[in-house]
Write a protein that holds these residues in place. Structure first.
Motif, PDB file in Angstrom:
ATOM      1  N   VAL A  16       0.830  -1.194   0.000  1.00 45.02           N
ATOM      2  CA  VAL A  16       0.000   0.000   0.000  1.00 45.02           C
ATOM      3  C   VAL A  16       0.866   1.247   0.000  1.00 45.02           C
ATOM      4  CG1 VAL A  16      -1.591   1.351   1.373  1.00 45.02           C
ATOM      5  CG2 VAL A  16      -2.021  -1.042   1.018  1.00 45.02           C
ATOM      6  N   ASP A  42      -7.353   2.695   4.179  1.00 49.22           N
ATOM      7  CA  ASP A  42      -6.237   2.157   4.960  1.00 49.22           C
ATOM      8  C   ASP A  42      -6.858   1.357   6.098  1.00 49.22           C
ATOM      9  OD1 ASP A  42      -4.143   1.755   6.859  1.00 49.22           O
ATOM     10  OD2 ASP A  42      -3.044   3.425   5.968  1.00 49.22           O
ATOM     11  N   LEU A  86      -0.569   3.838   4.740  1.00 50.67           N
ATOM     12  CA  LEU A  86      -1.136   4.402   3.520  1.00 50.67           C
ATOM     13  C   LEU A  86      -1.490   5.868   3.711  1.00 50.67           C
ATOM     14  CD1 LEU A  86      -2.392   4.176   0.712  1.00 50.67           C
ATOM     15  CD2 LEU A  86      -4.404   3.206   1.757  1.00 50.67           C
TER      16      LEU A  86
END
Length: 345
Positions: A10, A47, A55
């Motif tokens: 991510v 996230d 993230l």
């Protein structure tokens, strides 16, 4: 078919996604000078950890850069991907980051890139991404008011089992599999092999696997350590070294809220960073103990290929997958390996 968003991968996705706003800078500057004001744009960030997650943290670092160029970037953290998608659809966000499966409702073509068995490995995925980065592919990225500004790889999705004796398609029958119940493709596959669907989501599938509530779960290698999937795999389980699908993340924008150059620029930046993405994926796979990997025989691999092809084509017939995407990925598979049985047709 997809899984949770995982911290290491991510982080890279967000770095790439941040470039979404780079091509907008000249556009924003001109408007800011004309209106003597700052243009505001919102970005919904999924996230699983929330506003304190990796993230969201990386996304925040781009805010001052955007502000200097006339854009006030308003970020919103979401721990529930479904809610992020719904808010984007309702127009509450100008851009959103979603997994490929969630993105399907906004673009059926790119939402079909995670089709089961459609992308066997890295070589095929690189060819696919390079194809989609070409200017003549842009119409495929646009669906009504939405444009997919970027597609980023997260790696092959592997089947994790608590019991190494579950090593063939036939032995999946009757087993409990943690399944993303909102995804028709995942549900269809599980039912096709005679296994039991245990409804799950990106937040709880790992826990169900680790505590024994299910027999199997699917996820990319980047999830193995962060989500502690080794707790479910050890001591008697393993990970089938076979790509059920290839997970991706997608940045989707309301195209009328950004200049035309935004989407192409992000896709170009994504291609430049593919090596970085694959380094992260390769590192995650290499960090998994060699002892957990279950290498399938040629015969069993053929069984999985046949099973996934049947499910894939049935989903295509039902309109779940986009025919253009399925044909493109088949052409790429056959380019890489012309000996595949499907390539005879």
């Amino acid at each position: 078919m997809t899984s949770a968003i995982f911290p290491q991968r991510v982080a890279l996705a967000v770095t790439l996604c941040a470039s979404l706003f780079v091509p907008s800078l000249g556009y924003a500057q001109a408007n800011a000078e004309a209106a003597d004001d700052v243009i505001e744009r919102s970005f919904c960030v999924f996230d699983p950890v929330g506003a304190n997650g990796p993230l969201f943290a990386i996304t925040k670092t781009f805010q001052p850069v955007a502000l200097k160029n006339g854009i006030k970037l308003n970020l919103s953290a979401y721990t529930d991907e479904k809610v992020a998608a719904e808010d984007f659809k309702a127009g509450q966000c100008d851009a959103v980051l979603l997994t490929g499966t969630r993105a399907r409702e906004f673009n059926k073509f790119t939402g079909s890139l995670e089709a089961m068995g459609a992308v066997p490995g890295e070589e095929e995925m690189r060819l696919l991404y390079n194809t989609l980065s070409q200017s003549n592919a842009r119409p495929l990225m646009i669906d009504g008011p939405y444009e997919v500004a970027g597609v980023f790889p997260a790696g092959a999705i592997y089947l994790h089992t608590r019991d190494r004796t579950i090593n063939s398609v036939e032995k999946l029958q009757g087993k409990r599999i943690a399944t993303l119940d909102f995804d028709q493709a995942s549900v269809r596959m599980v039912r096709h092999v005679g296994a039991s669907v245990v409804g799950s989501n990106s937040a709880n599938f790992a826990g169900k696997f680790n505590n024994g509530s299910v027999d199997l779960a699917y996820a990319p290698a980047v999830a193995y350590t962060p989500l502690e999937l080794y707790k479910g795999v050890e001591p008697n389980g393993g990970v089938l070294k076979y790509a059920l699908a290839y997970m991706n993340f997608q940045v989707i924008i309301h195209s009328d809220r950004f200049p035309e150059t935004a989407g192409p620029m992000v896709r170009n930046e994504a291609i430049k960073r593919l090596d970085e993405a694959y380094d992260i994926i390769a590192k995650a796979e290499a960090e998994m103990p060699e002892s957990v990997w279950m290498t399938l025989s040629q015969e069993v691999t053929a069984e999985y290929d046949k099973m996934l092809r049947k499910v894939r084509l049935s989903l295509l017939d039902d309109g779940v997958y986009d025919e253009r995407a399925i044909k493109l990925m088949k052409a790429i598979r056959c380019r890489v390996d012309a000996a595949r049985s499907e390539c005879a047709s």
